[in-house]
Design an enzyme around this catalytic site. Structure first.
Site, short mmCIF file in Angstrom:
data_model
loop_
_atom_site.label_atom_id
_atom_site.label_comp_id
_atom_site.label_asym_id
_atom_site.label_seq_id
_atom_site.Cartn_x
_atom_site.Cartn_y
_atom_site.Cartn_z
N TYR A 1 3.86 5.12 -2.70
CA TYR A 1 3.78 6.55 -2.42
C TYR A 1 5.41 7.02 -2.07
O TYR A 1 5.94 8.01 -2.32
CB TYR A 1 3.01 6.70 -1.14
CG TYR A 1 1.57 6.49 -1.42
CD1 TYR A 1 1.04 7.73 -2.27
CD2 TYR A 1 1.00 5.62 -0.97
CE1 TYR A 1 -0.24 7.34 -2.54
CE2 TYR A 1 -0.41 5.28 -1.28
CZ TYR A 1 -1.09 6.23 -2.18
OH TYR A 1 -2.28 6.03 -2.51
N TYR B 1 0.89 -1.28 0.04
CA TYR B 1 0.13 -0.03 0.04
C TYR B 1 0.96 1.30 0.17
O TYR B 1 0.58 2.24 -0.36
CB TYR B 1 -1.00 0.16 1.15
CG TYR B 1 -2.28 -0.81 1.21
CD1 TYR B 1 -3.34 -0.05 0.83
CD2 TYR B 1 -2.13 -2.39 1.12
CE1 TYR B 1 -4.57 -0.80 0.61
CE2 TYR B 1 -3.36 -2.89 1.09
CZ TYR B 1 -4.59 -2.14 0.58
OH TYR B 1 -5.65 -2.73 0.26
#
Length: 634
Positions: free
Chosen positions: A414, A410
């Site tokens: 980023y 997840y």
């Protein structure tokens, strides 16, 4: 038809006028056409830099010349009035006027003026009959006056939080006075002021770019073209400097290329990315061992913090980040009161209009999930939580199902997006629709954004000290022959990149620093230019035993000049264009002055360096025993 130019923009082969256009008969002075043009010109003068004025002129002209608006002149004038109002707010808040924003020399002059004012305000007449208490009170009083002056200039002052804590809670006034004396030295130093003013310049110009609509997915996402170009130039200059320097051991037996050392350190983006991934993987494995679950949160600021919103309050990304930090602090305080610990990682990244938002991967016990999410949601929505779209856009919480994917998966995107885009090359950016690559483009813009606003992109919550992790990985197995079993186990975990085991051996994810079995060992290393004691890392400390991981000391020197090395005793922490000559000191080879003419420059000659690519001339000369540098455009 009649037109009046209110500005010009460069095109190939010349300049193109930015014009206001009106048809007959409305183009005559009787209909106020000339007055409208003069009004626009006067308002444009209030906007700093030619580039920003040119852009504002184009926006005004587009509205004025509209053929679809009911009253284009009124629309254009309202736009200009609101724009100039926002620009004035930004410039008024800045310690720099329009001229100082654009010229290095003016900022240098202002830095000297501010330092001189502080020097005059800080003059103290100590009487030999004074007691220690009286002298201490005098230092505190002088600091208060200087701090008030400095805060009026740049909204902050050195050691002010320490001073405020003392005034609220009390403490040892003598220890405080020692710290404030160092702060006073900073406020009376023109170099300190110059660094602060240059930082203010960077943020003010970027804020102006944002408020003029030059930072968005259509123009330049995340950061302005100006910020991106300056960031690229800084990276290029950094690499050039790295290639020109080397490290030499004190005994002269070992020499290392600084560029190679850089590649092997966490300053290298790829090594930094890998280390972050190893740590996050360790966090996940540790959480699984403890029966914890993972939740992925996304938190966004209210619409008034977004430059592309009609509610925009002219906040900077720095101020928006401060708001998010404050709300997070409230949530953590609430959770701490009810003994609900969490640990994990926070990633800060910009929306396309430069407004920061957070992604958080947090681990907690299953029974703590609801109360944790409730606290985070409550403070995320505390301000303007009832505005349209807030429920969908301001806060999301996603439970991570291990059977469908790992928690690391997840957050990995980023992390890569905000470092070097490795392993996500070609993927689409949700904000802009553009593709990531690891050389330039979106990743470069994100880096420019973080650099310009000085926003910390990655922050770990809980876990174990990465400083200890890095330091023990420097050790060699033979160094631990006489060490404790715990230290050897910690070394083995770090050496084999087993961060979950490292967390366990360091006391767990929630252990206090004082409870950790190993601490970084530092020794005094003299004083810096402000009289503040410097600390140098020598290794690790466990039960009063020190494991030395740094057995050699190195001096930094130019590859082509070995007679005057940089070192910790020789101002190695000074910027490359800022060296001083003190009594008994050796000259630092930091200047970009050719060796064969350096003596002439030291005797007063001026040296000019022409950069054809940047189209600048840089002037170097010695003034008041300090090398000064000023660049002007060709």
């Amino acid at each position: 038809m009649r037109s009046i130019a209110i500005g010009h923009e460069p095109i190939k082969g010349g300049l193109k006028p930015i014009e206001l256009i009106r048809p007959v008969p409305f183009c005559s002075p009787a209909f106020g056409f000339d007055k409208a043009a003069e009004y626009a010109k006067e308002q444009l003068k209030k906007i700093p830099t030619t580039y920003l004025r040119r852009h504002a002129a184009k926006l005004y002209a587009a509205r004025f010349n509209s053929t679809t608006a009911k009253n284009p002149e009124k629309s254009a004038n309202i736009f200009m009035r609101e724009l100039v109002k926002r620009v004035d707010q930004i410039v008024t808040r800045s310690p720099l006027n329009i001229t100082e924003l654009q010229r290095d020399k003016r900022r240098k002059d202002k830095a000297k003026q501010l330092a001189l004012i502080c020097q005059q305000m800080g003059i103290v007449d100590f009487d030999k009959s004074m007691t220690l208490e009286q002298a201490t009170a005098l230092v505190i009083s002088k600091y208060q006056k200087l701090a008030e002056f400095t805060i009026n200039q740049i909204d902050t002052a050195p050691a002010y939080s320490t001073y405020e804590a003392f005034m609220k809670k009390g403490g040892n006034p003598e220890i405080l006075a020692d710290k404030l004396e160092i702060a006073i030295r900073r406020m009376t130093c023109d170099k300190w002021w110059q660094r602060k003013l240059n930082r203010a310049r960077d943020m003010t110009l970027e804020h102006l770019n944002i408020t003029l609509g030059l930072v968005n997915k259509k123009k330049s996402p995340y950061a302005s073209l100006q910020a991106v170009n300056e960031f690229k130039y800084a990276k290029k200059s950094q690499q050039k400097w790295l290639d020109s320097m080397q490290l030499e051991s004190d005994d002269g037996e070992t020499t290392l290329d600084l560029a190679e050392v850089f590649k092997g350190s966490v300053s290298n983006p790829e090594i930094r990315r890998v280390e972050l991934m190893v740590r996050i993987r360790g966090y996940e494995e540790y959480a699984q061992e403890q029966g914890m679950k993972a939740v992925f949160y996304t938190i966004t600021a209210p619409s008034k913090y977004h430059a592309n919103s009609k509610k925009y309050n002219n906040a900077t990304p720095k101020e928006t980040q401060a708001f998010l930090v404050n709300q997070w602090a409230k949530a953590r305080a609430e959770l701490n009161k009810i003994d609900v610990p969490v640990f994990g990682v926070r990633v800060v990244e910009p929306h396309h209009d430069a407004t920061p938002h957070w992604h958080m991967l947090l681990f907690m016990l299953p029974e703590h999930e609801q109360v944790t999410t409730k606290a985070l949601r409550g403070y995320a929505m505390q301000i303007d939580g009832d505005e349209k779209g807030a429920e969908q856009a301001r806060f999301t919480a996603e439970n991570i199902d291990p059977s469908k994917g790992s928690a690391v998966g997840y957050i990995a995107k980023y992390i890569s997006k905000n470092i070097n885009a490795n392993h996500i090359e070609g993927e689409k950016d949700n904000e802009t629709g553009g593709e990531f690559n690891n050389e330039n483009g979106l990743v470069l813009n994100v880096g420019a954004w973080a650099s310009r606003w000085r926003i910390r992109q990655f922050q770990f919550v809980g876990g174990a000290s990465v400083g200890v992790w890095r330091e023990i990985r420097r050790a060699k197995p033979e160094m631990l022959d006489k060490s404790t079993d715990v230290l050897r186990e910690i070394f083995s975990a770090a050496d084999n990149s087993q961060f979950a085991q490292f967390i366990n051996l360091m006391g767990g994810a929630f252990a206090k620093r004082s409870e950790r079995p190993i601490q970084i060992s530092r020794v005094a290393d003299g004083l810096n230019e402000y009289g503040e004691e410097k600390k140098r890392v020598v290794g690790l400390e466990s039960c009063s035993n020190v494991l030395k991981t740094r057995l050699m000391r190195f001096a930094l020197k130019k590859r082509s000049d070995s007679d005057a090395p940089w070192s910790t005793e020789n101002n190695c922490n000074h910027p490359a264009n800022d060296w001083q000559i003190g009594a008994g000191d050796r000259l630092n080879p930091i200047a970009f002055i050719p060796k064969e003419i350096r003596n002439n420059v030291l005797r007063g000659a001026t040296y000019y360096e022409v950069d054809e690519q940047l189209k600048t001339i840089t002037e170097f000369k010695v003034k008041n025993n300090q090398l000064t540098q000023e660049s002007i455009g060709l």
